[in-house]
Scaffold this motif. Structure first.
Motif, PDB file in Angstrom:
ATOM      1  N   GLN A   1      10.706 -27.223 -25.906  1.00  0.00           N
ATOM      2  CA  GLN A   1      10.603 -28.494 -26.619  1.00  0.00           C
ATOM      3  C   GLN A   1       9.172 -28.757 -27.088  1.00  0.00           C
ATOM      4  O   GLN A   1       8.951 -29.564 -27.994  1.00  0.00           O
ATOM      5  N   SER A   2       8.218 -28.072 -26.474  1.00  0.00           N
ATOM      6  CA  SER A   2       6.812 -28.202 -26.866  1.00  0.00           C
ATOM      7  C   SER A   2       6.211 -26.801 -26.963  1.00  0.00           C
ATOM      8  O   SER A   2       6.330 -26.007 -26.026  1.00  0.00           O
TER       9      SER A   2
ATOM     10  N   VAL B   1       2.795 -24.402 -28.248  1.00  0.00           N
ATOM     11  CA  VAL B   1       1.399 -24.301 -28.661  1.00  0.00           C
ATOM     12  C   VAL B   1       1.185 -22.894 -29.223  1.00  0.00           C
ATOM     13  O   VAL B   1       1.663 -21.911 -28.663  1.00  0.00           O
TER      14      VAL B   1
ATOM     15  N   MET C   1       9.451 -28.961 -35.995  1.00  0.00           N
ATOM     16  CA  MET C   1       8.977 -30.351 -35.909  1.00  0.00           C
ATOM     17  C   MET C   1       9.966 -31.308 -36.542  1.00  0.00           C
ATOM     18  O   MET C   1      10.167 -32.422 -36.055  1.00  0.00           O
TER      19      MET C   1
ATOM     20  N   GLY D   1      12.483 -32.386 -34.159  1.00  0.00           N
ATOM     21  CA  GLY D   1      12.032 -33.229 -33.061  1.00  0.00           C
ATOM     22  C   GLY D   1      11.226 -32.532 -31.984  1.00  0.00           C
ATOM     23  O   GLY D   1      10.861 -33.152 -30.980  1.00  0.00           O
ATOM     24  N   LYS D   2      10.914 -31.274 -32.196  1.00  0.00           N
ATOM     25  CA  LYS D   2      10.115 -30.550 -31.212  1.00  0.00           C
ATOM     26  C   LYS D   2       8.625 -30.744 -31.498  1.00  0.00           C
ATOM     27  O   LYS D   2       8.218 -30.970 -32.638  1.00  0.00           O
ATOM     28  N   GLU D   3       7.821 -30.645 -30.455  1.00  0.00           N
ATOM     29  CA  GLU D   3       6.365 -30.753 -30.606  1.00  0.00           C
ATOM     30  C   GLU D   3       5.783 -29.358 -30.858  1.00  0.00           C
ATOM     31  O   GLU D   3       6.054 -28.427 -30.093  1.00  0.00           O
ATOM     32  N   VAL D   4       4.993 -29.238 -31.896  1.00  0.00           N
ATOM     33  CA  VAL D   4       4.313 -27.981 -32.186  1.00  0.00           C
ATOM     34  C   VAL D   4       2.839 -28.284 -32.388  1.00  0.00           C
ATOM     35  O   VAL D   4       2.467 -29.088 -33.244  1.00  0.00           O
ATOM     36  N   HIS D   5       2.017 -27.645 -31.595  1.00  0.00           N
ATOM     37  CA  HIS D   5       0.568 -27.852 -31.686  1.00  0.00           C
ATOM     38  C   HIS D   5      -0.100 -26.524 -32.031  1.00  0.00           C
ATOM     39  O   HIS D   5      -0.008 -25.558 -31.271  1.00  0.00           O
TER      40      HIS D   5
ATOM     41  N   ASP E   1      -8.420 -31.454 -25.964  1.00  0.00           N
ATOM     42  CA  ASP E   1      -7.049 -31.882 -26.251  1.00  0.00           C
ATOM     43  C   ASP E   1      -6.127 -30.679 -26.416  1.00  0.00           C
ATOM     44  O   ASP E   1      -4.928 -30.752 -26.115  1.00  0.00           O
TER      45      ASP E   1
ATOM     46  N   PHE F   1      -2.682 -30.147 -24.110  1.00  0.00           N
ATOM     47  CA  PHE F   1      -1.344 -29.875 -24.633  1.00  0.00           C
ATOM     48  C   PHE F   1      -0.798 -28.571 -24.041  1.00  0.00           C
ATOM     49  O   PHE F   1       0.372 -28.496 -23.657  1.00  0.00           O
TER      50      PHE F   1
ATOM     51  N   ALA G   1       2.846 -27.522 -22.191  1.00  0.00           N
ATOM     52  CA  ALA G   1       3.706 -26.866 -23.178  1.00  0.00           C
ATOM     53  C   ALA G   1       4.747 -25.979 -22.494  1.00  0.00           C
ATOM     54  O   ALA G   1       4.498 -25.383 -21.444  1.00  0.00           O
TER      55      ALA G   1
END
Length: 234
Positions: free
Chosen positions: A85-86, A88, A108, A111-115, A124, A128, A132
């Protein structure tokens, strides 16, 4: 990479050994037996991939093979298999070349988090990465014999990406695969000798984190990713 204080260091070393420093007439010996070069020397790229795949079984690493056209689909399935779901990822120019930017945008939208690693964000990025589910990087050199991916860590590719998330995915372009550590070290040495930028931190990663320090029992997932997948891209 800039070398500082080399002359002073070597001079002090010679002084402490109680002898004059030798700066001329030093030649590298030629050994009659050089197994470091002979192992797997005549194998093709596909044969090296077969060795890599077999070694992945030994190091508890999932192995996938695909081409660029199918990479997005394969990578998505691996992420879903990890319940990612997350995510990096390194800020690598190959993200665009291999279609990862498109995949990240779609994830994204779902609804998923991508950093993507951003040097301006400093700590930061690490924060994350600590929470992750998945870390993703490209391998810069891949060692078939040991099943090791080599990462040139820099401001765009932090070490935390492969160390802190629960799971890790290494994307391995076929052309990065070499026989063993000998060839990887030579590539790095040659780049340095030619005046090319070489990462000050080079990470060699062989599958998920593990330890056999306690009663010689192998425990996987001790101090880093619990699961790892290598995806070889033709």
């Amino acid at each position: 990479m800039t070398v500082l204080n080399r002359e002073t260091f070597l001079t002090n070393l010679a002084d402490n050994l109680g002898r004059p420093r030798r700066i001329t007439g030093v030649e590298r010996p030629t050994w009659s037996v050089q197994p470091q070069w002979d192992v797997y020397q005549h194998l093709s790229s596909d044969e090296l991939i077969d060795i890599l795949e077999k070694q992945c079984q030994v190091i508890h690493t999932d192995f996938k093979r695909t081409d660029r056209a199918s990479l997005e689909q394969v990578l998505r399935k691996v992420i879903e298999g990890y319940n990612g779901q997350s995510i990096v990822a390194a800020n690598d120019p190959r993200n665009k070349e291999f279609g990862l930017q498109v995949l990240f945008s779609r994830l994204m939208e779902e609804g998923k988090e991508v950093h993507v690693w951003d040097s301006k964000l400093e700590k930061d990025n690490i924060t994350f990465a600590e929470r992750a589910d998945v870390g993703i990087t490209f391998s810069d050199i891949t060692l078939a014999e040991s099943g090791t991916v080599t990462l040139f860590n820099n401001r765009y590719n932090g070490r935390s990406i492969s160390l802190l998330p629960k799971t890790y995915i290494a994307i391995i372009p076929k052309e990065t695969i070499v026989q063993r550590m000998t060839q990887a070290a030579k590539q790095i040495h040659d780049a340095n000798q030619q005046g090319n930028d070489v990462a000050s931190c080079v990470s060699f990663i062989t599958g998920p984190s593990n330890s056999a320090d306690i009663e010689m029992n192998l425990i996987v997932g001790v101090h880093g990713p619990i699961q790892v997948t290598y995806i070889v891209v033709d």
